[in-house]
Design a protein around this motif. Structure first.
Motif, mmCIF file in Angstrom:
data_model
loop_
_atom_site.group_PDB
_atom_site.id
_atom_site.type_symbol
_atom_site.label_atom_id
_atom_site.label_comp_id
_atom_site.label_asym_id
_atom_site.label_seq_id
_atom_site.Cartn_x
_atom_site.Cartn_y
_atom_site.Cartn_z
ATOM 1 N N GLY A 33 19.254 -31.335 22.201
ATOM 2 C CA GLY A 33 19.936 -31.141 20.922
ATOM 3 C C GLY A 33 19.024 -31.506 19.768
ATOM 4 O O GLY A 33 18.837 -30.722 18.817
ATOM 5 N N GLU A 34 18.443 -32.679 19.866
ATOM 6 C CA GLU A 34 17.503 -33.161 18.831
ATOM 7 C C GLU A 34 16.339 -32.184 18.648
ATOM 8 O O GLU A 34 15.952 -31.857 17.519
ATOM 9 C CB GLU A 34 16.989 -34.544 19.253
ATOM 10 C CG GLU A 34 15.711 -35.022 18.618
ATOM 11 C CD GLU A 34 15.902 -35.616 17.238
ATOM 12 O OE1 GLU A 34 16.957 -35.369 16.620
ATOM 13 O OE2 GLU A 34 14.997 -36.319 16.778
ATOM 14 N N ALA A 35 15.804 -31.699 19.765
ATOM 15 C CA ALA A 35 14.661 -30.782 19.676
ATOM 16 C C ALA A 35 15.049 -29.485 18.969
ATOM 17 O O ALA A 35 14.239 -28.882 18.262
ATOM 18 C CB ALA A 35 14.101 -30.485 21.069
ATOM 19 N N SER A 36 16.309 -29.052 19.135
ATOM 20 C CA SER A 36 16.758 -27.810 18.489
ATOM 21 C C SER A 36 16.809 -27.974 16.964
ATOM 22 O O SER A 36 16.626 -27.026 16.217
ATOM 23 C CB SER A 36 18.132 -27.388 19.021
ATOM 24 O OG SER A 36 19.156 -28.199 18.464
ATOM 25 N N ALA A 37 17.044 -29.206 16.501
ATOM 26 C CA ALA A 37 17.123 -29.445 15.056
ATOM 27 C C ALA A 37 15.755 -29.767 14.479
ATOM 28 O O ALA A 37 15.434 -29.423 13.356
ATOM 29 C CB ALA A 37 18.074 -30.608 14.779
ATOM 30 N N ASP A 38 14.961 -30.429 15.297
ATOM 31 C CA ASP A 38 13.759 -31.080 14.790
ATOM 32 C C ASP A 38 12.487 -30.346 15.199
ATOM 33 O O ASP A 38 11.427 -30.517 14.588
ATOM 34 C CB ASP A 38 13.750 -32.507 15.379
ATOM 35 C CG ASP A 38 12.602 -33.340 14.873
ATOM 36 O OD1 ASP A 38 12.486 -33.469 13.658
ATOM 37 O OD2 ASP A 38 11.824 -33.854 15.697
ATOM 38 N N GLY A 39 12.577 -29.548 16.258
ATOM 39 C CA GLY A 39 11.407 -28.816 16.727
ATOM 40 C C GLY A 39 10.442 -29.647 17.549
ATOM 41 O O GLY A 39 9.421 -29.152 17.995
ATOM 42 N N ALA A 40 10.768 -30.920 17.740
ATOM 43 C CA ALA A 40 9.858 -31.774 18.515
ATOM 44 C C ALA A 40 10.642 -32.511 19.599
ATOM 45 O O ALA A 40 11.859 -32.691 19.496
ATOM 46 C CB ALA A 40 9.163 -32.770 17.606
#
Lengths: 314, 314
Positions: free
Chosen positions: B133-140
């Motif tokens: 989920g975090e990666a989908s928002a943050d790209g990392a």
């Protein structure tokens, strides 16, 4: 002089850098180590009367000898440079080995003289004097050999400049296999091979591994220790100075080591192991790789030495 | 649906990087935080029915919303994508603030859905889904906000790739003062400002400080914590994105903070303090600096939150 006024001390070899702990981590082992004997004498000043085990290479002039420099620096600080003191240095480990040979002599010199004159300073207070000795031999101001040699155990150095350090408890069953191949690696060359800049990504990896190693040691988590013993900065560059380094590494890991890397600036290598039995197997496996080249080598198996420099029977 | 089949969870804000812990360290605070409500429904699939507190900026399409992505990733893993689930997201903290806003929503999304469907996975097992989920928002792919939000406390990440982490005990009297100035710092800009290479010397300093901070936290040595909270890599570059950063830092230290740096990629800043009283003084001192510019800001004072995401009363 009577025997009672003679002090004999032993200062242990140390493993610095400890893979991901480049310049910030070191630990002491039980042996090898240097012995220094000091006694009072009538002739004022510090006199190095005997050096053994150095193949005639070390100077007897105390201002040119790291044990002498450490002792003189201490005596100067205390205003006692006119005291008459004789010093014998018995090198019992190879120098230029990556085992903290000059640190051991520096620590032994400062510690022995401090004992002889009635122990005015604590071990902690001796640190800068031992470091001055080390710096005279090594040209750099590093505590990662000196501090574990002095205090024993595993020592983490937050800042060499500020002499800010923390003692890390060693897991009870943590053993080291250390092997010294008889080749010469000049510290100057080992330092020169390191880049001045490194990728930020590598710094982050190294920080992750160093933190993991500290947490693993403190929490006695051998799995975390094992996953953390990786050096992405110095080892990939310095390994080329050590013949068959990766072969030795594979042999150590196959024999059950938690991790394997270069001790200090090399050429000695070390492995951390869970338990004495594995450590012996690992030491044998590494030793065999060097013998096969063929390179003569000495293998040492030791728990993490908890004491550091100490007085021994004369 | 009955209330009993509705789950409301709270996921706390987090401070990542923590000065010398760039990309490897984070901790949770008590507030602010996001709330997510989930309940069963008859229509198959995950439906985000309501989002509040986002100023209309967040998408309701679950595949484009980090809480939705985390929940969907979990449901996919469990083979339950045809379950009918409604989700409400109540943003109670600013996003783009450096307080782990997207992590909080991601963690809350995965945790709430896992609870609703009978808790098939442990918190630890939820980590990769929250990270997705975090990666989908943050790209990392970073765990330094997600992991402390999930588990609470202080979390050290050895490796983001391997999801290898250790929980660090927080000293009992350690408090955080966190201040969010109402300015925008794009994570992309904050990342782009960092160099690809750094001097080896800086890496060694950072490693020393990170190790010192970990030892200080574990050994409850506030002096060592204070001496270790220095970031020589990101802070010197990112501070220019935060008006009067050094003025705020001086104000925090003068008011008694152990140390002060940027929270995550900013613009929020944080200070660690010994005791609640000092933390309040420090928060006020920082807040005043921003008000004087003038920049509106929100100040939060919190102990280190020990719990992380949890169910709250509906």
């Amino acid at each position: 002089m009577s025997n009672s006024s003679e002090i004999r001390v032993f200062a242990p070899a140390t493993v610095a850098n400890v893979a991901c702990g480049y310049d910030v981590l070191g630990f002491a082992i039980d042996s090898p180590g240097d012995e220094i004997v000091v006694r009072h004498c009538d002739k004022p000043g510090l006199h190095i009367t005997q050096i053994t085990g150095d193949g005639g290479k070390l100077p007897k002039n105390p201002t040119q000898n790291c044990a002498g420099v450490a002792a003189l620096d201490l005596l100067k600080h205390l205003g006692m440079t006119d005291r008459g003191i004789e010093m014998e240095i018995h090198k019992k480990m190879p120098f230029g080995s990556g085992l903290g040979s000059s640190s051991a002599s520096s620590v032994a010199g400062a510690f022995a003289v401090n004992k002889l004159i009635g122990e005015p300073l604590t071990k902690k207070q001796l640190l800068p004097f031992a470091m001055a000795g080390e710096a005279s031999a090594d040209g750099a101001w590093h505590a990662d050999n000196v501090a574990p040699c002095l205090f024993g155990g595993i020592v983490f150095i937050r800042s060499n400049d500020e002499l800010d350090f923390a003692q890390i408890p060693a897991p009870k069953n943590l053993w080291a296999a250390v092997v010294h191949p008889d080749i010469e690696v000049l510290t100057k060359v080992a330092r020169g091979i390191l880049p001045k800049e490194i990728p930020l990504e590598n710094a982050t990896q190294q920080i992750g591994n160093l933190g993991g190693l500290l947490c693993g040691l403190i929490q006695e988590d051998y799995g975390l220790i094992s996953r953390s013993i990786h050096d992405v900065i110095a080892e990939p560059r310095r390994q080329k100075l050590i013949p068959d380094f990766y072969k030795a590494k594979r042999a150590a890991i196959s024999a059950g080591a938690l991790g394997f890397s270069i001790s200090g600036a090399g050429p000695s290598v070390f492995a951390l192991c869970e338990g004495e039995e594995i450590a012996h197997k690992v030491a044998d496996a590494i030793s065999k790789v060097f013998h096969a080249i063929p390179i003569e080598n000495q293998a040492y198996v030791s728990r993490i030495n908890p004491t550091g420099v100490h007085v021994i029977e004369s």
